[in-house]
Design a protein around this motif. Structure first.
Motif, short mmCIF file in Angstrom:
data_model
loop_
_atom_site.label_atom_id
_atom_site.label_comp_id
_atom_site.label_asym_id
_atom_site.label_seq_id
_atom_site.Cartn_x
_atom_site.Cartn_y
_atom_site.Cartn_z
N GLY A 1 0.80 -1.21 0.00
CA GLY A 1 0.00 0.00 0.00
C GLY A 1 0.84 1.26 0.00
N ILE B 1 2.21 5.78 4.63
CA ILE B 1 1.45 6.63 5.53
C ILE B 1 2.34 7.79 5.95
CG2 ILE B 1 0.24 6.74 7.74
CD1 ILE B 1 -1.15 4.95 5.68
N GLN C 1 -5.68 5.87 9.54
CA GLN C 1 -5.52 5.69 8.10
C GLN C 1 -5.28 4.22 7.77
OE1 GLN C 1 -2.32 8.34 7.06
NE2 GLN C 1 -3.63 10.15 7.04
N LEU C 2 -4.52 3.52 8.61
CA LEU C 2 -4.29 2.10 8.39
C LEU C 2 -5.60 1.31 8.60
CD1 LEU C 2 -0.79 1.66 10.05
CD2 LEU C 2 -1.35 1.30 7.63
N ASP D 1 -8.59 2.42 8.09
CA ASP D 1 -9.44 2.70 6.93
C ASP D 1 -9.00 1.89 5.71
OD1 ASP D 1 -10.80 4.49 8.53
OD2 ASP D 1 -9.82 6.27 7.71
N GLN D 2 -7.68 1.82 5.52
CA GLN D 2 -7.16 1.06 4.39
C GLN D 2 -7.51 -0.42 4.53
OE1 GLN D 2 -4.54 -1.32 4.52
NE2 GLN D 2 -4.46 -1.64 2.30
N ALA E 1 -11.21 -1.15 3.73
CA ALA E 1 -11.48 -1.20 2.28
C ALA E 1 -11.00 -2.52 1.70
CB ALA E 1 -10.79 -0.03 1.59
N GLN E 2 -9.86 -3.00 2.15
CA GLN E 2 -9.32 -4.26 1.66
C GLN E 2 -10.19 -5.44 2.09
OE1 GLN E 2 -5.21 -5.52 2.93
NE2 GLN E 2 -4.80 -4.99 0.81
#
Length: 304
Positions: A258, A261, A272-273, A275-276, A279-280
């Motif tokens: 990815g 950050i 942020q991690l 959220d990522q 999504a994954q």
């Protein structure tokens, strides 16, 4: 002749743990009779249809899905109660397949993603790297793929409570990539020396952490560990998410690196991690370990 100090003798293993370990070794012994292409899905089937129900995993998966994804239709929930343990069983079979698993990863060169150039730059500059990993796909596909490039990938691990199991599980993990650092004072000190010297360290962040910060995952409050971001800031390390995503054939992987950050404050970075990862997971629901108690109601989890 010096007599051995009784204090140095290993602690006796409980009968229950010895029996559980013996059953596992018998299962793996049978699985190894199969060729790799059949062994991995066979272990997936066993976890999905036998171990999952016996261990209570299906109920835990349903509970977590009802909390995080209440919109899922019943048929999809039923599918995931089998598919999630199936992925776990496949991953365990791959860990214990050692050289065959590594050879498959090396043959496909699966590294890809927007963060790959940043990793290459970090390697050239000998810059420390924090690899943020989750219980998703197969974590060891990432370690095998990076080690193939000659990159120094270390990992922090927690020994299993079953000491008999540790005697073969930890060597199996080390056969894929080293170094590995056990949780504890000595392991932590060695890990920090490795990172400070330009090493790459994979750290998990997707389990409930009672000492963590209240962040959000799937829109719900849950305590999240801040250590990966804190170490990245302290040692000026590149930090980015990475995952071994199982492909439709059930045997091969795409190792997705990815985007990095940006350094800010630990809470923002870890959100942020989260959220990522969300999504994954939404893109590959069966590949995250929905058995975890990620949203605990006891122990201080914040509520809206």
């Amino acid at each position: 002749m010096t007599r051995p100090d009784p204090a140095d003798a290993p602690e006796p293993v409980a009968l229950r743990d010895r029996l559980a370990n013996g059953a596992f070794l018998a299962l793996m012994g049978l699985a190894r009779l199969l060729p790799y292409e059949r062994r991995v899905p066979a272990m997936g089937w066993f976890f999905g249809h036998v171990l999952g129900p016996l261990a209570g995993w299906r109920r835990r998966i349903r509970d977590n899905l009802a909390r995080a994804c209440p919109e899922l239709p019943p048929a999809e929930v039923r599918r995931l109660t089998r598919a999630v343990p199936d992925n776990a069983g496949r991953s365990l079979a791959e860990i214990y397949s050692g050289a065959e698993f590594i050879a498959r990863i090396h043959a496909t060169e699966p590294l890809t993603g927007p963060g790959l150039p940043a990793l290459e730059q970090a390697a050239a500059a000998q810059r420390p790297v924090i690899l943020a990993v989750a219980h998703f796909g197969n974590y060891d596909a990432m370690r095998a793929a990076l080690t193939m490039r000659g990159w120094p990938v270390g990992a922090l691990y927690r020994p299993m409570n079953n000491q008999a199991f540790n005697r073969h599980y930890i060597p199996a993990m080390k056969a894929i990539a080293e170094p590995m650092f056990p949780r504890g004072r000595s392991g932590l000190a060695a890990m920090l020396r490795f990172l400070k010297g330009g090493g790459w360290l994979s750290l998990g962040y997707d389990q409930f952490d009672g000492h963590g910060a209240v962040l959000r995952f799937f829109g719900l409050p849950t305590k999240t560990v801040l250590t990966p971001a804190e170490l990245a800031i302290r040692y000026d390390a590149l930090i980015l998410p990475i995952a071994g995503i199982r492909q439709p054939d059930g045997l091969s992987f795409r190792v997705e690196v990815g985007a990095p950050i940006a350094h800010s404050d630990p809470e923002t970075m870890m959100q942020q991690l989260n959220d990522q990862l969300e999504a994954q997971v939404r893109a590959h629901m069966e590949q995250w370990f929905w058995v975890h108690r990620r949203w605990k109601q006891r122990g201080g989890t914040a509520q809206d």
